[in-house]
Design an enzyme around this catalytic site. Structure first.
Site, mmCIF file in Angstrom:
data_model
loop_
_atom_site.group_PDB
_atom_site.id
_atom_site.type_symbol
_atom_site.label_atom_id
_atom_site.label_comp_id
_atom_site.label_asym_id
_atom_site.label_seq_id
_atom_site.Cartn_x
_atom_site.Cartn_y
_atom_site.Cartn_z
ATOM 1 N N ARG A 1 70.673 54.806 17.731
ATOM 2 C CA ARG A 1 69.927 56.064 17.684
ATOM 3 C C ARG A 1 70.534 56.967 16.620
ATOM 4 N NH1 ARG A 1 72.316 57.390 23.550
ATOM 5 N NH2 ARG A 1 74.266 58.433 22.971
ATOM 6 N N ASN B 1 71.504 46.025 35.120
ATOM 7 C CA ASN B 1 70.818 47.277 35.425
ATOM 8 C C ASN B 1 69.957 47.678 34.229
ATOM 9 O OD1 ASN B 1 70.771 49.877 37.289
ATOM 10 N ND2 ASN B 1 70.829 50.559 35.162
ATOM 11 N N ARG C 1 17.473 32.666 46.312
ATOM 12 C CA ARG C 1 17.552 33.918 47.076
ATOM 13 C C ARG C 1 18.901 34.625 46.913
ATOM 14 N NH1 ARG C 1 15.625 32.845 53.077
ATOM 15 N NH2 ARG C 1 16.111 30.667 52.642
ATOM 16 N N ALA D 1 23.154 20.436 45.633
ATOM 17 C CA ALA D 1 22.484 20.365 44.333
ATOM 18 C C ALA D 1 21.672 21.594 43.995
ATOM 19 C CB ALA D 1 21.577 19.130 44.292
ATOM 20 N N GLY E 1 26.320 22.060 51.578
ATOM 21 C CA GLY E 1 27.333 22.781 50.832
ATOM 22 C C GLY E 1 27.314 24.271 51.042
#
Length: 464
Positions: free
Chosen positions: A443, A380, A16, A11, A104
């Site tokens: 193209r 490919n 720290r 809890a 924990g």
């Protein structure tokens, strides 16, 4: 164990740690601290026998252990360890059997150690047993005041201990096993500390002794296992211990880890026999690697399933993807989440996949981006090819049929379907479907202007 309740205190915020995140939500060894402790508890008790006391960021803590079947008690006001245990009285229900108290923020404690504690309490008939250990520097810890035959008479906190008591090196770990009936009978006798106003569970030792019951100590030789985490420094040390343990376990199981002190491997990672992990690799989360694989130096794998005989060259990054057998990847490749590479495919250097399925034997040798794509077997993909999968609002998919050939520097504008056996000419911008076995050329026709370059140089020289 039958008739066993395990209470995990989780809890607190952990001031720290200098964090806005609850202490038990910090990670070590690839899991949050609370996940480690719950996993150990579930080796001892049924899921409904495990109670997690939550407080700070309760919903986030619940979420991290959701699905494991454990129960939760919310301690809305943190008034000490005794108060946290009192809050569990209704949830614990039955007064039979044993109750174990864990923390924990103590992820290194093994289920086997707790099992020995339970067995010792049962064998001795004591009302409670607690784990103690000896420290060269016990400053800051509560001292265990013991009598003959391992009896514990009292726990004295460091700040109120006499000089003689401070010389005692045997300290209280805070890990208890109680006769549940006697605990609930006497726990209401714990009174708040007159200074802090908190209820300290350590008072229960003297309370049980006054009532004519024994409390026993189980002296544990490995203080490291009892290490609780209060600072980022301690968190880093525990993380190091977890990773050293996992590296050692894997090496003893037949995995070669080159320079293991440089490698980061999470607790839940699995690696098959005869696989090799090169220096500075990071293998994280729930990654599973098969046999006879190689993970190159500096590579990062997170939540990846890798079959056998896979070669991952250095500095490759793979996340939440599936790699089938005999695949080669990298170096410097990136597989983003949702990718699936089928057997014997090749992903080369500086190739990126995202949410893409690469068929068996398919190849993308260099410098390609393939996103939201379905690429058939034996395709490919030439260098410099990209799938344009995003139109500014929606992601679209590209499908490339088996055996197709995509020439270098092609731009595939999704949504797009390229048929099996087809051929896309190098440098094409493809915006329309390509039929099976067709040639797609997208193209401009090349134009050569004789002498143009020479004339340009002459103009530049005259102007200078």
């Amino acid at each position: 164990m039958n008739d066993l309740t395990v209470v995990i205190l989780a809890a607190g915020l952990g001031t720290r740690m200098k964090s806005r995140k609850a202490k038990v939500l910090h990670e070590a060894g690839g899991l949050t601290l609370i996940e480690h402790v719950v996993a150990s508890a579930l080796q001892l008790a049924r899921p409904d026998g495990v109670i997690v006391v939550v407080g700070h960021q309760a919903e986030q803590v619940r979420a991290r252990v959701a699905g494991r079947g454990v129960r939760f008690v919310e301690q809305t006001e943190q008034l000490g360890t005794g108060h946290a245990l009192i809050a569990c009285r209704e949830a614990a229900g039955s007064a039979r059997g044993d109750l174990v108290l864990l923390y924990g923020d103590g992820p290194l404690l093994s289920a086997n150690t707790v099992r020995r504690l339970i067995e010792q309490r049962r064998a001795s008939g004591a009302a409670a047993a607690l784990i103690t250990t000896k420290l060269e520097d016990p400053a800051g810890y509560g001292r265990a005041i013991t009598g003959g035959k391992g009896r514990v008479l009292a726990i004295v906190e460091d700040k109120v201990a006499t000089p003689e008591q401070r010389d005692i090196c045997e300290i209280n770990s805070g890990i208890y096993c109680f006769d549940a009936a006697l605990l609930w009978k006497h726990i209401s006798e714990i009174q708040p500390n007159p200074v802090s106003k908190e209820y300290y569970l350590t008072d229960i030792v003297e309370i049980l002794n006054r009532a004519g019951h024994e409390v026993r100590a189980m002296l544990h030789p490995d203080a490291t296992e009892l290490l609780g985490i209060n600072t980022r420094v301690e968190l880093a040390e525990v993380d190091r211990i977890f990773r050293e343990r996992r590296c050692r376990e894997l090496m003893l199981a037949g995995v070669t880890i080159e320079r293991p002190e440089t490698v980061t491997i999470d607790t839940a990672v699995e690696v098959g026999m005869d696989s090799v992990i090169e220096p500075f690799a990071r293998i994280l989360g729930t990654t599973h690697i098969g046999e006879n694989c190689r993970v190159g130096a500096g590579s990062v794998l997170r939540n990846v399933r890798v079959a056998s005989r896979v070669a991952i060259a250095p500095y490759t990054v793979i996340e939440e993807s599936v790699i089938e057998a005999d695949v080669t990847i990298g170096p410097f490749a990136r597989l983003r989440p949702g990718s699936h590479v089928h057997a014997a495919a090749h992903i080369g250097n500086f190739v990126e996949l995202k949410n893409t399925r690469m068929g068996a034997g398919a190849r993308a040798g260099h410098l390609a981006y393939l996103g939201d794509s379905e690429i058939g077997s034996d395709v490919n993909v030439g260098a410099g090819t990209i799938t344009c999968n995003f139109d500014g609002a929606v992601k679209h998919r590209t499908s490339i049929g088996e055996g197709a050939f995509v020439g270098s520097n092609s731009t595939l504008v999704a949504p797009l379907e390229i048929g099996p056996g087809s051929y896309v000419a190098a440098g094409s911008v493809v915006t329309q479907a390509v039929p099976a076995d067709a040639l797609a050329i997208g193209r401009s026709r090349q134009t050569n202007k004789d002498g143009w370059a020479k004339q340009r140089r002459e103009r530049q020289q005259r102007s200078s």
